[in-house]
Write a protein that holds these residues in place. Structure first.
Motif, PDB file in Angstrom:
ATOM      1  N   GLU A   1     108.921  94.976 -84.621  1.00  0.00           N
ATOM      2  CA  GLU A   1     109.891  95.220 -83.560  1.00  0.00           C
ATOM      3  C   GLU A   1     110.568  93.910 -83.188  1.00  0.00           C
ATOM      4  OE1 GLU A   1     107.661  96.753 -80.315  1.00  0.00           O
ATOM      5  OE2 GLU A   1     107.135  98.637 -81.305  1.00  0.00           O
ATOM      6  N   SER A   2     111.897  93.919 -83.062  1.00  0.00           N
ATOM      7  CA  SER A   2     112.596  92.767 -82.504  1.00  0.00           C
ATOM      8  C   SER A   2     112.440  92.794 -80.995  1.00  0.00           C
ATOM      9  CB  SER A   2     114.079  92.798 -82.873  1.00  0.00           C
ATOM     10  OG  SER A   2     114.286  92.339 -84.179  1.00  0.00           O
ATOM     11  N   VAL A   3     111.991  91.666 -80.439  1.00  0.00           N
ATOM     12  CA  VAL A   3     111.709  91.634 -79.001  1.00  0.00           C
ATOM     13  C   VAL A   3     112.729  90.766 -78.266  1.00  0.00           C
ATOM     14  CG1 VAL A   3     109.259  92.111 -79.326  1.00  0.00           C
ATOM     15  CG2 VAL A   3     110.052  89.743 -79.313  1.00  0.00           C
ATOM     16  N   PHE A   4     112.911  91.075 -76.987  1.00  0.00           N
ATOM     17  CA  PHE A   4     113.905  90.390 -76.160  1.00  0.00           C
ATOM     18  C   PHE A   4     113.241  89.916 -74.870  1.00  0.00           C
ATOM     19  CE2 PHE A   4     115.869  93.655 -78.737  1.00  0.00           C
ATOM     20  CZ  PHE A   4     116.858  92.952 -79.407  1.00  0.00           C
ATOM     21  N   TYR A   5     113.742  88.792 -74.365  1.00  0.00           N
ATOM     22  CA  TYR A   5     113.104  88.124 -73.244  1.00  0.00           C
ATOM     23  C   TYR A   5     114.053  88.031 -72.048  1.00  0.00           C
ATOM     24  CZ  TYR A   5     109.503  86.924 -76.603  1.00  0.00           C
ATOM     25  OH  TYR A   5     108.503  87.003 -77.529  1.00  0.00           O
ATOM     26  N   PRO A   6     113.505  87.894 -70.861  1.00  0.00           N
ATOM     27  CA  PRO A   6     114.359  87.684 -69.679  1.00  0.00           C
ATOM     28  C   PRO A   6     115.227  86.448 -69.848  1.00  0.00           C
ATOM     29  CG  PRO A   6     112.081  88.111 -69.037  1.00  0.00           C
ATOM     30  CD  PRO A   6     112.073  87.936 -70.517  1.00  0.00           C
ATOM     31  N   GLN A   7     116.410  86.485 -69.275  1.00  0.00           N
ATOM     32  CA  GLN A   7     117.350  85.379 -69.404  1.00  0.00           C
ATOM     33  C   GLN A   7     116.748  84.063 -68.927  1.00  0.00           C
ATOM     34  OE1 GLN A   7     120.211  85.841 -70.951  1.00  0.00           O
ATOM     35  NE2 GLN A   7     120.756  83.662 -70.831  1.00  0.00           N
ATOM     36  N   SER A   8     115.874  84.154 -67.932  1.00  0.00           N
ATOM     37  CA  SER A   8     115.262  82.942 -67.378  1.00  0.00           C
ATOM     38  C   SER A   8     114.361  82.229 -68.386  1.00  0.00           C
ATOM     39  CB  SER A   8     114.441  83.295 -66.137  1.00  0.00           C
ATOM     40  OG  SER A   8     113.433  84.249 -66.460  1.00  0.00           O
ATOM     41  N   MET A   9     113.902  82.943 -69.428  1.00  0.00           N
ATOM     42  CA  MET A   9     113.028  82.344 -70.445  1.00  0.00           C
ATOM     43  C   MET A   9     113.784  81.926 -71.693  1.00  0.00           C
ATOM     44  SD  MET A   9     109.708  84.911 -70.482  1.00  0.00           S
ATOM     45  CE  MET A   9     108.923  83.943 -71.787  1.00  0.00           C
ATOM     46  N   TYR A  10     115.010  82.411 -71.861  1.00  0.00           N
ATOM     47  CA  TYR A  10     115.704  82.320 -73.139  1.00  0.00           C
ATOM     48  C   TYR A  10     115.862  80.884 -73.634  1.00  0.00           C
ATOM     49  CZ  TYR A  10     119.364  82.752 -76.659  1.00  0.00           C
ATOM     50  OH  TYR A  10     120.095  82.655 -77.821  1.00  0.00           O
ATOM     51  N   HIS A  11     116.438  80.007 -72.816  1.00  0.00           N
ATOM     52  CA  HIS A  11     116.748  78.653 -73.268  1.00  0.00           C
ATOM     53  C   HIS A  11     115.477  77.840 -73.530  1.00  0.00           C
ATOM     54  CE1 HIS A  11     121.033  79.146 -72.807  1.00  0.00           C
ATOM     55  NE2 HIS A  11     120.851  79.604 -71.566  1.00  0.00           N
ATOM     56  N   GLN A  12     114.473  78.051 -72.700  1.00  0.00           N
ATOM     57  CA  GLN A  12     113.213  77.342 -72.903  1.00  0.00           C
ATOM     58  C   GLN A  12     112.546  77.773 -74.205  1.00  0.00           C
ATOM     59  OE1 GLN A  12     110.396  77.787 -69.688  1.00  0.00           O
ATOM     60  NE2 GLN A  12     108.725  76.876 -70.861  1.00  0.00           N
ATOM     61  N   LEU A  13     112.568  79.075 -74.492  1.00  0.00           N
ATOM     62  CA  LEU A  13     111.989  79.572 -75.743  1.00  0.00           C
ATOM     63  C   LEU A  13     112.747  79.047 -76.960  1.00  0.00           C
ATOM     64  CD1 LEU A  13     110.978  83.320 -75.242  1.00  0.00           C
ATOM     65  CD2 LEU A  13     109.485  81.361 -75.682  1.00  0.00           C
ATOM     66  N   GLN A  14     114.094  79.101 -76.889  1.00  0.00           N
ATOM     67  CA  GLN A  14     114.911  78.599 -77.994  1.00  0.00           C
ATOM     68  C   GLN A  14     114.551  77.154 -78.328  1.00  0.00           C
ATOM     69  OE1 GLN A  14     117.873  79.162 -79.947  1.00  0.00           O
ATOM     70  NE2 GLN A  14     117.863  81.392 -79.700  1.00  0.00           N
ATOM     71  N   ALA A  15     114.535  76.306 -77.304  1.00  0.00           N
ATOM     72  CA  ALA A  15     114.241  74.884 -77.519  1.00  0.00           C
ATOM     73  C   ALA A  15     112.825  74.686 -78.041  1.00  0.00           C
ATOM     74  CB  ALA A  15     114.447  74.121 -76.214  1.00  0.00           C
ATOM     75  N   GLY A  16     111.867  75.412 -77.463  1.00  0.00           N
ATOM     76  CA  GLY A  16     110.478  75.248 -77.866  1.00  0.00           C
ATOM     77  C   GLY A  16     110.212  75.710 -79.290  1.00  0.00           C
ATOM     78  N   LEU A  17     110.798  76.832 -79.690  1.00  0.00           N
ATOM     79  CA  LEU A  17     110.581  77.353 -81.037  1.00  0.00           C
ATOM     80  C   LEU A  17     111.264  76.482 -82.092  1.00  0.00           C
ATOM     81  CD1 LEU A  17     110.918  81.177 -80.290  1.00  0.00           C
ATOM     82  CD2 LEU A  17     108.823  79.919 -80.838  1.00  0.00           C
ATOM     83  N   LYS A  18     112.416  75.929 -81.767  1.00  0.00           N
ATOM     84  CA  LYS A  18     113.072  75.003 -82.695  1.00  0.00           C
ATOM     85  C   LYS A  18     112.226  73.734 -82.860  1.00  0.00           C
ATOM     86  CE  LYS A  18     117.227  74.910 -80.789  1.00  0.00           C
ATOM     87  NZ  LYS A  18     118.678  74.584 -80.650  1.00  0.00           N
ATOM     88  N   ARG A  19     111.610  73.287 -81.769  1.00  0.00           N
ATOM     89  CA  ARG A  19     110.750  72.109 -81.856  1.00  0.00           C
ATOM     90  C   ARG A  19     109.523  72.395 -82.728  1.00  0.00           C
ATOM     91  NH1 ARG A  19     111.004  68.241 -78.387  1.00  0.00           N
ATOM     92  NH2 ARG A  19     113.200  68.634 -78.866  1.00  0.00           N
ATOM     93  N   ILE A  20     108.935  73.573 -82.586  1.00  0.00           N
ATOM     94  CA  ILE A  20     107.793  73.945 -83.426  1.00  0.00           C
ATOM     95  C   ILE A  20     108.199  73.931 -84.900  1.00  0.00           C
ATOM     96  CG2 ILE A  20     106.282  75.867 -84.088  1.00  0.00           C
ATOM     97  CD1 ILE A  20     106.054  76.571 -81.136  1.00  0.00           C
ATOM     98  N   TYR A  21     109.372  74.473 -85.200  1.00  0.00           N
ATOM     99  CA  TYR A  21     109.853  74.487 -86.583  1.00  0.00           C
ATOM    100  C   TYR A  21     110.020  73.055 -87.112  1.00  0.00           C
ATOM    101  CZ  TYR A  21     112.717  75.660 -90.664  1.00  0.00           C
ATOM    102  OH  TYR A  21     113.202  75.779 -91.943  1.00  0.00           O
ATOM    103  N   SER A  22     110.516  72.160 -86.269  1.00  0.00           N
ATOM    104  CA  SER A  22     110.677  70.760 -86.673  1.00  0.00           C
ATOM    105  C   SER A  22     109.334  70.115 -86.959  1.00  0.00           C
ATOM    106  CB  SER A  22     111.404  69.973 -85.570  1.00  0.00           C
ATOM    107  OG  SER A  22     112.706  70.460 -85.367  1.00  0.00           O
ATOM    108  N   ILE A  23     108.338  70.413 -86.142  1.00  0.00           N
ATOM    109  CA  ILE A  23     106.996  69.859 -86.372  1.00  0.00           C
ATOM    110  C   ILE A  23     106.416  70.405 -87.664  1.00  0.00           C
ATOM    111  CG2 ILE A  23     104.642  69.717 -85.456  1.00  0.00           C
ATOM    112  CD1 ILE A  23     105.885  70.026 -82.633  1.00  0.00           C
ATOM    113  N   LEU A  24     106.586  71.709 -87.889  1.00  0.00           N
ATOM    114  CA  LEU A  24     106.020  72.374 -89.062  1.00  0.00           C
ATOM    115  C   LEU A  24     106.672  71.903 -90.355  1.00  0.00           C
ATOM    116  CD1 LEU A  24     103.987  74.705 -89.805  1.00  0.00           C
ATOM    117  CD2 LEU A  24     105.964  76.241 -89.761  1.00  0.00           C
ATOM    118  N   LYS A  25     107.983  71.714 -90.327  1.00  0.00           N
ATOM    119  CA  LYS A  25     108.733  71.449 -91.557  1.00  0.00           C
ATOM    120  C   LYS A  25     109.138  69.989 -91.744  1.00  0.00           C
ATOM    121  CE  LYS A  25     109.144  75.660 -93.250  1.00  0.00           C
ATOM    122  NZ  LYS A  25     108.712  76.029 -94.608  1.00  0.00           N
ATOM    123  N   ALA A  26     109.333  69.264 -90.651  1.00  0.00           N
ATOM    124  CA  ALA A  26     109.892  67.914 -90.772  1.00  0.00           C
ATOM    125  C   ALA A  26     109.054  66.860 -90.067  1.00  0.00           C
ATOM    126  CB  ALA A  26     111.326  67.899 -90.228  1.00  0.00           C
TER     127      ALA A  26
END
Length: 343
Positions: free
Chosen positions: A57-82
């Motif tokens: 299922e594609s899941v959606f989050y409250p607007q108040s969480m959106y930007h924090q999640l975006q930044a945090g998940l991109k950072r995790i990807y950077s740690i994992l890959k780079a």
């Protein structure tokens, strides 16, 4: 038909195992946890190209969480890959977050898109279960493939393992005229042996993928496990041998048709020799992992006793029946392989 425990128990990471993971740089401070991802407020089913429900299922989050999640998940990807290098994050976008309710681990799948060229990648966030992490670590050490993963508290992050899922390979690839069935059969025999030696269970066709490579004169195949949930957990010996699952019957038939008993034995011995060389090369890391796992409880006494007795009978080796933990059983399995290689 094989019987897998319907609901596998989760086992927490003990302090000794966490110390091992920290020593080998698997423990990393992460900006987003598994628990945080559970706060979605809406979802829609994900269908494949044929319109079939994928059980994601594609899941959606409250607007108040959106930007924090975006930044945090991109950072995790950077740690994992780079290795944590953040320079690429400005042109990365979290395109989708999927959640799977099927199976034991209930993972989140993160789809990351590069906005420069529209290329996307995935990674997974799961609950940090000790059995699964032992499986990942043994895959990293004993298989031909390195595995990128990291933990933080109760959160596990895994890289995406690319390939054609085994069940899809059967439907859409197996009968292609340009594919040599003998090579497919050979790889399944080796994969079967690799799983049995390191006691990775439940390798039904949808739990492994085919890595297909065009060589200069033929197509090569490699099979990679993608689900490590059943690392030395079950008590029945045949659950660690992919050949006994009905979902893999077509590969068994392929081996029976194209390989004789002597050739099968040759491929099994080749795989065991390669694993023995990896053990020798990684002997210090293997010893550190052994020291942790020998006293860890990642299954139940009745399952340990059953597997020990069945392996004692299979190998004609009474040492297995005296094992009190899964750690002792896996040590005996690897020690037998190593001793035989030295002879």
């Amino acid at each position: 038909m094989q019987h897998i425990s319907k609901k596998k128990a989760f086992f927490p990471l003990n302090p000794a195992f966490r110390g091992y993971l920290k020593l080998y740089e698997r423990e990393v401070r992460l900006p987003v946890s598994y628990e945080e991802l559970r706060y979605f407020d809406n979802s829609i089913p994900v269908y494949d190209k044929a319109g079939k429900d994928t059980l994601w299922e594609s899941v959606f989050y409250p607007q108040s969480m959106y930007h924090q999640l975006q930044a945090g998940l991109k950072r995790i990807y950077s740690i994992l890959k780079a290795g944590g290098d953040q320079t690429a994050e400005e042109h990365l976008e979290v395109e989708r977050i999927d959640y799977c309710t099927f199976g034991n681990s209930h993972p989140f799948r993160i789809r990351i898109r590069n906005t420069y060229n529209d290329v996307y990648d995935y990674f997974y966030i799961k609950i940090a279960d000790a059995s699964r992490i032992y499986g990942l670590e043994l895959e990293h050490i004993l298989s031909p493939y390195w595995i990128s993963y990291m933990i933080d508290g109760n959160t596990l992050v895994e890289e995406h393992i690319a390939g054609v899922p085994g069940d899809q390979f059967i439907l859409h690839y197996l009968d292609r005229p340009e594919f040599n069935p003998k090579r497919i059969a050979k790889e399944f025999v080796k994969f079967n042996e690799r799983c049995f030696v390191r006691l990775l269970g439940d390798m039904r066709s949808y739990n492994f993928v085919f890595d297909i490579t065009q060589d200069f004169d033929d197509v090569q195949f490699r099979i990679r496990a993608i689900d490590f949930d059943q690392q030395f957990y079950e008590g029945k010996r045949t659950l660690y041998m992919p050949q006994f699952f009905k979902e893999n019957r077509v590969f068994v038939e392929l081996a029976m048709k194209h390989l004789n008993a002597e050739v099968v034995k040759q491929y099994q011995q080749e795989e065991r020799s390669v694993i023995a060389r990896r053990i020798k090369t990684q002997r210090h890391r293997i010893k550190d992992l052994r020291d942790v796992i020998m006293t860890d409880q990642v299954s139940f006494p009745e399952k340990v006793a059953q597997l020990g007795h069945e392996l004692a009978e299979y190998y004609d080796d009474p040492v297995f029946s005296r094992c009190k933990t899964m750690g002792e059983i896996i040590e005996r399995s690897l020690k037998r392989l190593l001793v035989r290689s030295l002879k």
